[in-house]
Write a protein that holds these residues in place. Structure first.
Motif, PDB file in Angstrom:
ATOM      1  N   MET A  36       6.795  -2.214   6.382  1.00 49.81           N
ATOM      2  CA  MET A  36       5.754  -1.213   6.493  1.00 49.81           C
ATOM      3  C   MET A  36       5.155  -0.956   5.143  1.00 49.81           C
ATOM      4  N   ARG A  37       3.972  -0.478   5.144  1.00 48.38           N
ATOM      5  CA  ARG A  37       3.189  -0.511   3.923  1.00 48.38           C
ATOM      6  C   ARG A  37       3.072   0.849   3.290  1.00 48.38           C
ATOM      7  N   GLY A  38       2.918   1.929   4.017  1.00 49.91           N
ATOM      8  CA  GLY A  38       2.974   3.181   3.292  1.00 49.91           C
ATOM      9  C   GLY A  38       2.102   4.319   3.733  1.00 49.91           C
ATOM     10  N   LYS A  39       0.845   4.028   4.014  1.00 50.94           N
ATOM     11  CA  LYS A  39      -0.014   5.169   4.338  1.00 50.94           C
ATOM     12  C   LYS A  39       0.380   5.768   5.687  1.00 50.94           C
ATOM     13  N   ASP A  40       1.183   4.981   6.419  1.00 49.06           N
ATOM     14  CA  ASP A  40       1.412   5.284   7.821  1.00 49.06           C
ATOM     15  C   ASP A  40       2.150   6.584   8.080  1.00 49.06           C
ATOM     16  N   LEU A  41       2.942   6.996   7.118  1.00 48.45           N
ATOM     17  CA  LEU A  41       3.848   8.094   7.420  1.00 48.45           C
ATOM     18  C   LEU A  41       3.299   9.462   7.041  1.00 48.45           C
ATOM     19  N   PHE A  42       2.041   9.500   6.665  1.00 45.37           N
ATOM     20  CA  PHE A  42       1.420  10.801   6.424  1.00 45.37           C
ATOM     21  C   PHE A  42       1.306  11.587   7.726  1.00 45.37           C
ATOM     22  N   HIS A  58      21.013   1.916  -6.481  1.00 43.15           N
ATOM     23  CA  HIS A  58      21.377   0.613  -7.039  1.00 43.15           C
ATOM     24  C   HIS A  58      20.360   0.162  -8.072  1.00 43.15           C
ATOM     25  N   ARG A  59      20.760  -0.820  -8.869  1.00 47.63           N
ATOM     26  CA  ARG A  59      19.818  -1.329  -9.867  1.00 47.63           C
ATOM     27  C   ARG A  59      18.972  -2.430  -9.240  1.00 47.63           C
ATOM     28  N   LEU A  60      18.240  -1.988  -8.205  1.00 49.14           N
ATOM     29  CA  LEU A  60      17.294  -2.843  -7.505  1.00 49.14           C
ATOM     30  C   LEU A  60      15.966  -2.098  -7.464  1.00 49.14           C
ATOM     31  N   ALA A  61      14.919  -2.768  -7.846  1.00 46.31           N
ATOM     32  CA  ALA A  61      13.608  -2.115  -7.821  1.00 46.31           C
ATOM     33  C   ALA A  61      12.893  -2.437  -6.508  1.00 46.31           C
ATOM     34  N   HIS A  62      12.063  -1.487  -6.054  1.00 44.04           N
ATOM     35  CA  HIS A  62      11.320  -1.622  -4.791  1.00 44.04           C
ATOM     36  C   HIS A  62       9.862  -1.914  -5.114  1.00 44.04           C
ATOM     37  N   THR A  63       9.394  -3.076  -4.719  1.00 42.54           N
ATOM     38  CA  THR A  63       7.995  -3.404  -4.953  1.00 42.54           C
ATOM     39  C   THR A  63       7.117  -2.749  -3.874  1.00 42.54           C
ATOM     40  N   GLY A  64       5.848  -3.117  -3.825  1.00 40.44           N
ATOM     41  CA  GLY A  64       4.889  -2.552  -2.880  1.00 40.44           C
ATOM     42  C   GLY A  64       3.518  -2.598  -3.524  1.00 40.44           C
ATOM     43  N   ALA A  65       2.500  -2.487  -2.694  1.00 41.13           N
ATOM     44  CA  ALA A  65       1.140  -2.641  -3.202  1.00 41.13           C
ATOM     45  C   ALA A  65       0.649  -1.376  -3.898  1.00 41.13           C
ATOM     46  N   LEU A  66      -0.174  -1.581  -4.914  1.00 39.92           N
ATOM     47  CA  LEU A  66      -0.922  -0.478  -5.527  1.00 39.92           C
ATOM     48  C   LEU A  66      -2.375  -0.596  -5.086  1.00 39.92           C
ATOM     49  N   ASN A  67      -3.156   0.448  -5.339  1.00 39.42           N
ATOM     50  CA  ASN A  67      -4.600   0.424  -5.083  1.00 39.42           C
ATOM     51  C   ASN A  67      -5.319   0.920  -6.321  1.00 39.42           C
ATOM     52  N   TYR A  68      -5.849   0.019  -7.100  1.00 33.98           N
ATOM     53  CA  TYR A  68      -6.621   0.454  -8.267  1.00 33.98           C
ATOM     54  C   TYR A  68      -7.883   1.192  -7.811  1.00 33.98           C
ATOM     55  N   ALA A  69      -8.173   2.279  -8.488  1.00 37.40           N
ATOM     56  CA  ALA A  69      -9.388   3.033  -8.172  1.00 37.40           C
ATOM     57  C   ALA A  69     -10.576   2.430  -8.922  1.00 37.40           C
ATOM     58  N   GLU A 109       0.007  -7.998   5.898  1.00 31.13           N
ATOM     59  CA  GLU A 109       0.082  -6.536   6.021  1.00 31.13           C
ATOM     60  C   GLU A 109       0.399  -5.885   4.682  1.00 31.13           C
ATOM     61  N   GLU A 110       1.347  -6.474   3.964  1.00 33.97           N
ATOM     62  CA  GLU A 110       1.813  -5.815   2.729  1.00 33.97           C
ATOM     63  C   GLU A 110       0.705  -5.685   1.687  1.00 33.97           C
ATOM     64  N   MET A 111      -0.261  -6.584   1.755  1.00 32.59           N
ATOM     65  CA  MET A 111      -1.379  -6.491   0.816  1.00 32.59           C
ATOM     66  C   MET A 111      -2.591  -5.814   1.472  1.00 32.59           C
ATOM     67  N   ASP A 112      -2.352  -5.134   2.583  1.00 35.74           N
ATOM     68  CA  ASP A 112      -3.334  -4.225   3.198  1.00 35.74           C
ATOM     69  C   ASP A 112      -4.492  -4.906   3.927  1.00 35.74           C
ATOM     70  N   TYR A 113      -4.313  -6.168   4.310  1.00 35.44           N
ATOM     71  CA  TYR A 113      -5.424  -6.859   4.978  1.00 35.44           C
ATOM     72  C   TYR A 113      -5.327  -6.861   6.502  1.00 35.44           C
ATOM     73  N   SER A 114      -4.114  -6.813   7.037  1.00 29.76           N
ATOM     74  CA  SER A 114      -3.883  -7.216   8.426  1.00 29.76           C
ATOM     75  C   SER A 114      -4.693  -6.423   9.451  1.00 29.76           C
ATOM     76  N   GLY A 115      -4.601  -5.103   9.403  1.00 29.08           N
ATOM     77  CA  GLY A 115      -5.227  -4.279  10.437  1.00 29.08           C
ATOM     78  C   GLY A 115      -6.740  -4.418  10.456  1.00 29.08           C
ATOM     79  N   ALA A 116      -7.349  -4.356   9.284  1.00 32.88           N
ATOM     80  CA  ALA A 116      -8.808  -4.442   9.208  1.00 32.88           C
ATOM     81  C   ALA A 116      -9.293  -5.820   9.625  1.00 32.88           C
ATOM     82  N   ALA A 117      -8.564  -6.857   9.193  1.00 32.34           N
ATOM     83  CA  ALA A 117      -8.981  -8.220   9.533  1.00 32.34           C
ATOM     84  C   ALA A 117      -8.928  -8.425  11.044  1.00 32.34           C
ATOM     85  N   TYR A 118      -7.865  -7.919  11.672  1.00 25.91           N
ATOM     86  CA  TYR A 118      -7.725  -8.121  13.117  1.00 25.91           C
ATOM     87  C   TYR A 118      -8.791  -7.336  13.886  1.00 25.91           C
ATOM     88  N   ALA A 119      -8.988  -6.080  13.491  1.00 26.29           N
ATOM     89  CA  ALA A 119      -9.966  -5.248  14.208  1.00 26.29           C
ATOM     90  C   ALA A 119     -11.378  -5.825  14.065  1.00 26.29           C
TER      91      ALA A 119
END
Ligand SMILES: [Zn+2]
Length: 472
Positions: free
Chosen positions: A1-7, A207-218, A330-340
């Protein structure tokens, strides 16, 4: 899951009941006993079998990580075409253009006052540092609000570090709340003069594990390198910064391919009576590259593909079409818009859509479209859930997930299966997202509930649209 979803936290019963009032008393069809029986049988077959678990084992082992727009994602798509065909579905692929982001070297260390390696990982979309890295004094903010309160030029030449914690919650609400730290933080720091941005991982582990994920430059803000720190490393920086100046050296060398393609894989079972009415269930096929994308979102792929496999094996297809969609990028934020965009003319034909992208822990609650509250569909489906250790929620599905968000905006009703997410963010987007974390029985419970829902939705004339009684 990518992130904006849980607002979109639940509205609670007040809103549900008010909304449901509009749909109550509608002439929704009774659900034939035979269809209910078939749905229950599909659930039992899901619990007794391990097709989805083996699907996930194969995906995570024989394909591995599936970073969007790369050769690995293309290999995953090819693999998925074969698997869905073997399962008995009609399969095709749909590709779309994207900018792929490819991780490079990612290292960092505290230079002063105490030399110490830092565990971090670049955020998806981050620009690179100079090849030899950059070195600067760190400014540590214990909350994201404190960073936002800093005036212009407060961070000139500095590395901004935000160490706010993400909250652990069963429904994952802590992730939505913390999401701006990762997505918007880099540009907010850059606007204040920072040369790089680090933040405490959006993760609930220690743990000493980092969590990646997409950013959105303004737009209009300088693009600065950005990375997530492992939780203990963020703690270490907090302690040292409280004692005096801290200097950090960080090297990130990601690259981009602006001419990449992503691929969505679609498997269908054409409806025997109403092929133009579609029940769409999906998950995303791409993953981050650090682990092998088992909980995010190989498990989701395994669940919806497993539903397709079970329904394909029935003596006859449901009346409506069942469409299994394994979304690309999905992780790079393309999936939903591309499909719709590609399916804009189909929005009115998709009678209901659902997405699973929250790991493989059990479903405890199902949120339905408001139009079916207190209807025969809700009663029939609700009766199947307690033996599977789940309940119908009292509030409606307000948000289905990022792959189907744009479809929902186009008017498609959504269903939302709430999984136990208490430990989901311990490993989400880390190198620890691997097959061993998935429990076969828990995965099967998900398949059982999704299969029952899909059969009931596809083999009836239930109208999931909220506006069915109020439209012109
Ligand atoms: Zn995901």
């Amino acid at each position: 899951m990518r992130g904006k979803d849980l607002f979109f936290a639940s509205l609670g019963c007040a809103a549900w009941c008010a909304l449901a009032g509009g749909a109550a008393g509608q002439a929704q069809p009774e659900i034939p006993a035979k269809t209910i029986e078939t749905a229950a049988q599909l659930s039992q077959r899901a619990l007794a079998g391990d097709w989805s678990y083996r699907f996930l084992e194969s995906l995570t082992s024989e394909v591995g990580q599936r970073l969007a727009g790369t050769e690995a994602e293309a290999r995953a798509a090819k693999w998925a075409v074969g698997k869905l065909r073997d399962a008995g579905l009609d399969v095709h692929t749909e590709s779309f253009p994207m900018t792929a982001w490819i991780r490079g070297v990612e290292t960092a260390e505290i230079v002063k006052p105490v030399p110490q390696r830092l565990v971090l990982t670049a955020l998806g979309g981050s620009v690179a540092t100079p090849p030899g890295g950059l070195e600067a004094e760190a400014v540590v903010f214990r909350t994201y609000s404190a960073l936002l309160a800093a005036p212009p030029h407060a961070l000139d030449g500095k590395i901004a570090v935000v160490t706010e914690h993400m909250v652990r919650a069963q429904d994952g609400a802590g992730y939505g709340a913390a999401n701006p730290i990762r997505r918007a933080g880099p540009s907010e720091a850059a606007r204040r003069g920072a040369v790089a941005y680090l933040h405490r991982s959006l993760g609930t582990d220690s743990h000493r594990l980092a969590h990646t994920g997409a950013l959105n430059y303004a737009d209009g803000a300088p693009r600065i390198p950005a990375a997530a720190l492992a939780n203990p490393d963020a703690d270490q920086l907090e302690r040292l910064a409280a004692l005096g100046p801290v200097t950090i050296h960080v090297t990130l060398t990601p690259t981009e391919n602006p001419n990449a393609q992503s691929i969505t894989v679609v498997g269908e079972l054409k409806g025997r009576e109403k092929p133009d009415e579609i029940v769409l269930i999906g998950a995303h096929l791409d993953s981050w590259d650090l682990g092998t994308g088992a909980i995010d979102d190989g498990a989701g792929d395994a669940i919806v593909a497993g539903v397709g496999h079970l329904i394909a094996a029935l003596p006859q297809h449901p009346r409506r079409t069942v469409r299994v969609v394994l979304f690309g990028a999905e992780e790079m934020d393309y999936s939903g818009a591309a499909y719709a965009k590609a399916h804009a003319d189909e929005a009115s034909k998709i009678v209901v859509a659902g997405e699973t992208d929250f790991g493989a822990r059990p479903i405890y609650e199902v949120k339905l479209p408001v139009a079916v509250a207190k209807t025969p569909f809700a009663h029939a489906f609700g009766d199947l859930l307690p033996p599977l250790h789940a309940l119908l929620a009292r509030d409606p599905a307000l948000h289905g997930g990022s792959d189907i968000a744009e479809l929902q905006q186009a008017g498609v009703p959504v269903v939302s299966m709430q999984q136990n997410g208490l430990d989901y963010f311990d490993i989400h987007h880390t190198a620890d997202d691997t097959f061993d974390k998935v429990d076969a029985g828990e995965l099967a419970q998900n398949v059982a509930i999704w299969a029952a829902f899909t059969e009931l939705a596809a083999d009836t004339d239930v109208d999931f649209r909220q506006t069915h009684n109020t439209g012109p």
